[in-house]
Design a protein around this motif. Structure first.
Motif, PDB file in Angstrom:
ATOM      1  N   PHE A 210       0.828  -1.209   0.000  1.00 28.94           N
ATOM      2  CA  PHE A 210       0.000   0.000   0.000  1.00 28.94           C
ATOM      3  C   PHE A 210       0.859   1.255   0.000  1.00 28.94           C
ATOM      4  O   PHE A 210       0.540   2.238  -0.680  1.00 28.94           O
ATOM      5  N   ILE A 211       1.941   1.249   0.767  1.00 31.94           N
ATOM      6  CA  ILE A 211       2.828   2.414   0.824  1.00 31.94           C
ATOM      7  C   ILE A 211       3.474   2.662  -0.538  1.00 31.94           C
ATOM      8  O   ILE A 211       3.480   3.801  -1.044  1.00 31.94           O
ATOM      9  N   CYS A 212       3.998   1.596  -1.147  1.00 34.57           N
ATOM     10  CA  CYS A 212       4.625   1.736  -2.467  1.00 34.57           C
ATOM     11  C   CYS A 212       3.608   2.196  -3.515  1.00 34.57           C
ATOM     12  O   CYS A 212       3.921   3.025  -4.383  1.00 34.57           O
ATOM     13  N   SER A 213       2.389   1.677  -3.427  1.00 34.97           N
ATOM     14  CA  SER A 213       1.354   2.061  -4.394  1.00 34.97           C
ATOM     15  C   SER A 213       0.920   3.512  -4.193  1.00 34.97           C
ATOM     16  O   SER A 213       0.643   4.216  -5.162  1.00 34.97           O
ATOM     17  N   SER A 214       0.849   3.957  -2.931  1.00 32.67           N
ATOM     18  CA  SER A 214       0.495   5.360  -2.653  1.00 32.67           C
ATOM     19  C   SER A 214       1.529   6.299  -3.253  1.00 32.67           C
ATOM     20  O   SER A 214       1.189   7.285  -3.920  1.00 32.67           O
ATOM     21  N   ILE A 215       2.809   5.978  -3.016  1.00 28.11           N
ATOM     22  CA  ILE A 215       3.893   6.808  -3.547  1.00 28.11           C
ATOM     23  C   ILE A 215       3.903   6.754  -5.079  1.00 28.11           C
ATOM     24  O   ILE A 215       4.040   7.782  -5.750  1.00 28.11           O
ATOM     25  N   GLY A 216       3.745   5.557  -5.635  1.00 32.83           N
ATOM     26  CA  GLY A 216       3.758   5.405  -7.095  1.00 32.83           C
ATOM     27  C   GLY A 216       2.638   6.148  -7.771  1.00 32.83           C
ATOM     28  O   GLY A 216       2.841   6.803  -8.805  1.00 32.83           O
ATOM     29  N   ALA A 217       1.437   6.072  -7.203  1.00 33.46           N
ATOM     30  CA  ALA A 217       0.296   6.769  -7.790  1.00 33.46           C
ATOM     31  C   ALA A 217       0.470   8.282  -7.715  1.00 33.46           C
ATOM     32  O   ALA A 217       0.117   9.011  -8.656  1.00 33.46           O
ATOM     33  N   TYR A 218       1.012   8.761  -6.598  1.00 29.60           N
ATOM     34  CA  TYR A 218       1.262  10.203  -6.447  1.00 29.60           C
ATOM     35  C   TYR A 218       2.265  10.684  -7.495  1.00 29.60           C
ATOM     36  O   TYR A 218       2.068  11.727  -8.139  1.00 29.60           O
ATOM     37  N   ILE A 219       3.355   9.933  -7.670  1.00 28.99           N
ATOM     38  CA  ILE A 219       4.372  10.310  -8.662  1.00 28.99           C
ATOM     39  C   ILE A 219       3.794  10.290 -10.073  1.00 28.99           C
ATOM     40  O   ILE A 219       4.024  11.210 -10.875  1.00 28.99           O
TER      41      ILE A 219
ATOM     42  N   LYS B 254       0.786  13.297 -10.026  1.00 23.33           N
ATOM     43  CA  LYS B 254       1.157  14.661  -9.649  1.00 23.33           C
ATOM     44  C   LYS B 254       2.452  15.142 -10.296  1.00 23.33           C
ATOM     45  O   LYS B 254       2.561  16.309 -10.698  1.00 23.33           O
ATOM     46  N   ILE B 255       3.423  14.254 -10.389  1.00 24.13           N
ATOM     47  CA  ILE B 255       4.746  14.672 -10.867  1.00 24.13           C
ATOM     48  C   ILE B 255       4.916  14.392 -12.366  1.00 24.13           C
ATOM     49  O   ILE B 255       5.217  15.289 -13.149  1.00 24.13           O
TER      50      ILE B 255
ATOM     51  N   LEU C 183      -5.853  13.685 -12.855  1.00 24.87           N
ATOM     52  CA  LEU C 183      -6.435  13.395 -11.561  1.00 24.87           C
ATOM     53  C   LEU C 183      -7.931  13.693 -11.582  1.00 24.87           C
ATOM     54  O   LEU C 183      -8.360  14.766 -11.987  1.00 24.87           O
ATOM     55  N   ILE C 184      -8.729  12.716 -11.156  1.00 27.55           N
ATOM     56  CA  ILE C 184     -10.171  12.912 -11.025  1.00 27.55           C
ATOM     57  C   ILE C 184     -10.437  13.522  -9.656  1.00 27.55           C
ATOM     58  O   ILE C 184     -10.156  12.899  -8.621  1.00 27.55           O
ATOM     59  N   GLU C 185     -10.924  14.742  -9.639  1.00 27.25           N
ATOM     60  CA  GLU C 185     -11.136  15.448  -8.378  1.00 27.25           C
ATOM     61  C   GLU C 185     -12.322  14.860  -7.617  1.00 27.25           C
ATOM     62  O   GLU C 185     -13.392  14.633  -8.178  1.00 27.25           O
ATOM     63  N   VAL C 186     -12.130  14.620  -6.332  1.00 29.74           N
ATOM     64  CA  VAL C 186     -13.169  14.087  -5.458  1.00 29.74           C
ATOM     65  C   VAL C 186     -13.366  15.053  -4.302  1.00 29.74           C
ATOM     66  O   VAL C 186     -12.388  15.477  -3.672  1.00 29.74           O
TER      67      VAL C 186
ATOM     68  N   VAL D 248      -6.058   3.715  -7.059  1.00 30.40           N
ATOM     69  CA  VAL D 248      -4.949   3.534  -6.121  1.00 30.40           C
ATOM     70  C   VAL D 248      -4.601   4.853  -5.437  1.00 30.40           C
ATOM     71  O   VAL D 248      -4.308   4.890  -4.236  1.00 30.40           O
ATOM     72  N   TYR D 249      -4.628   5.951  -6.183  1.00 27.10           N
ATOM     73  CA  TYR D 249      -4.259   7.262  -5.653  1.00 27.10           C
ATOM     74  C   TYR D 249      -5.118   7.617  -4.434  1.00 27.10           C
ATOM     75  O   TYR D 249      -4.615   8.147  -3.429  1.00 27.10           O
ATOM     76  N   TYR D 250      -6.424   7.339  -4.512  1.00 25.90           N
ATOM     77  CA  TYR D 250      -7.320   7.698  -3.421  1.00 25.90           C
ATOM     78  C   TYR D 250      -7.417   6.619  -2.342  1.00 25.90           C
ATOM     79  O   TYR D 250      -7.537   6.925  -1.154  1.00 25.90           O
TER      80      TYR D 250
END
Length: 337
Positions: free
Chosen positions: A52-61, A64-65, A71-74, A194-196
């Protein structure tokens, strides 16, 4: 001529998408089993938390980067009212998959996961009083029969692992059903999902992972011989788990529903074969027959569902897509992290 070339390119793209999806999926499963069995890191909650940690970081990168996906705004209130409950079920689904993998062979676990279409139909019928055509019920017969035969003849049967895998099927089905109502109006792809959900899942899982497995992990860190290579393997499995979500997105967009269904069932067969070659877990002839019957049943179920959805579209071209189309193929479309 141009159309023929475009068709060839599309076919090659679909084949490559399926192959890389298979590669990531089978590799993650085998690495997780390797972590539990060969590295003696018997902590499924911690492994899930790393994923989950790796997926959170990966989705953010990615979003966002690198801006690989928009990004679908919620709305903030929807994140807690809609996404948090989904993340909770999402978390249970992944954890139970890793727990079952800790106690039973990959071949048995993958076969049980193929029971997801049946649990989804039964849940919708029992809890939500949904009506399904007789063809849907008939298509579930070989799935249920194959699972029963596989379970009876499994040489490495473990009741705890079996129950974890079966409850995991229920969690996958519940997640699929809840997605229809909780995420209504949000057209999430794999990366946005994954991002959310991954950060929420990390938050949910971190406390029980520390409380239940913290002391064991610390003891393992002090006693295991090759600690650095082992940690690299565990972290790599988390990175590949995120890559798997990206691969699912491309497969869904590069193939048809029927192709995705067949490819998903073949993926199970590939995972079973590769795991047997690596771990050499005993598989009886009847056990292999049960696995084959289950996969054939899943393919038949996907074909029947496709026929029904096509009939619905042809008879009512202006009506919204049938809810029948939301049923999972073999759990694979929902197989994230």
């Amino acid at each position: 001529m141009e159309e023929a070339k475009m068709g060839d390119v599309a076919t090659i793209r679909a084949v490559l998408a399926i192959l890389q999806w298979w590669g990531f999926n089978v590799t993650v499963i085998i690495m997780n089993k390797w972590i539990f069995q060969k590295l003696e890191f018997k902590f499924p909650l911690t492994v899930s938390c790393v994923h989950f940690i790796c997926s959170s970081i990966g989705a953010y990168i990615a979003i966002k980067i690198l801006k690989m996906k928009p990004l679908i705004e919620v709305a903030p209130e929807d994140r807690w009212r809609r996404i948090f409950p989904m993340s909770f079920v999402f978390c249970i689904n992944i954890v139970l998959g890793n727990v079952s993998l800790r106690y039973i062979p990959v071949s048995f676990m993958q076969t049980i996961k193929s029971f997801t279409p049946a649990t989804t139909v039964i849940l919708q019928w029992l809890v939500w009083r949904k009506y399904f055509e007789w063809r849907i019920w008939a298509s579930l017969v070989p799935i249920v029969g194959g699972i029963m035969l596989t379970s009876i003849t499994e040489l490495s049967f473990n009741m705890f692992g079996f129950c974890a895998a079966m409850v995991g099927c229920l969690a996958t089905s519940t997640k699929t059903i809840l997605a229809e109502s909780l995420l209504h109006g949000y057209k999430f792809d794999s990366i946005n999902t994954v991002y959310y959900m991954a950060p929420f899942a990390t938050m949910i899982l971190s406390v029980p992972a520390i409380v239940l497995e913290g002391s064991g992990v610390i003891n393992w860190l002090y006693t295991y011989d090759s600690i650095v290579p082992a940690l690299i393997i565990i972290t790599t499995s988390g990175v590949l788990a995120f890559c798997l979500n990206f691969s699912i997105f491309y497969v869904i967009h590069s193939t048809t529903a029927v192709t995705f269904n067949v490819a998903g069932n073949l993926k199970v067969a590939v995972a079973v074969l590769v795991s047997w070659m690596i771990f050499r877990n005993p598989i009886s002839a009847m056990n292999a027959v049960g696995c084959a019957i289950t996969l054939v049943g899943c393919t038949f179920y996907g074909y029947v569902r496709h026929l029904i959805s096509q009939q619905s579209v042809n008879s009512s071209p202006r009506t919204p897509r049938s809810r029948m189309e939301m049923l999972p193929l073999v759990g694979d479309k929902q197989e994230k992290i």
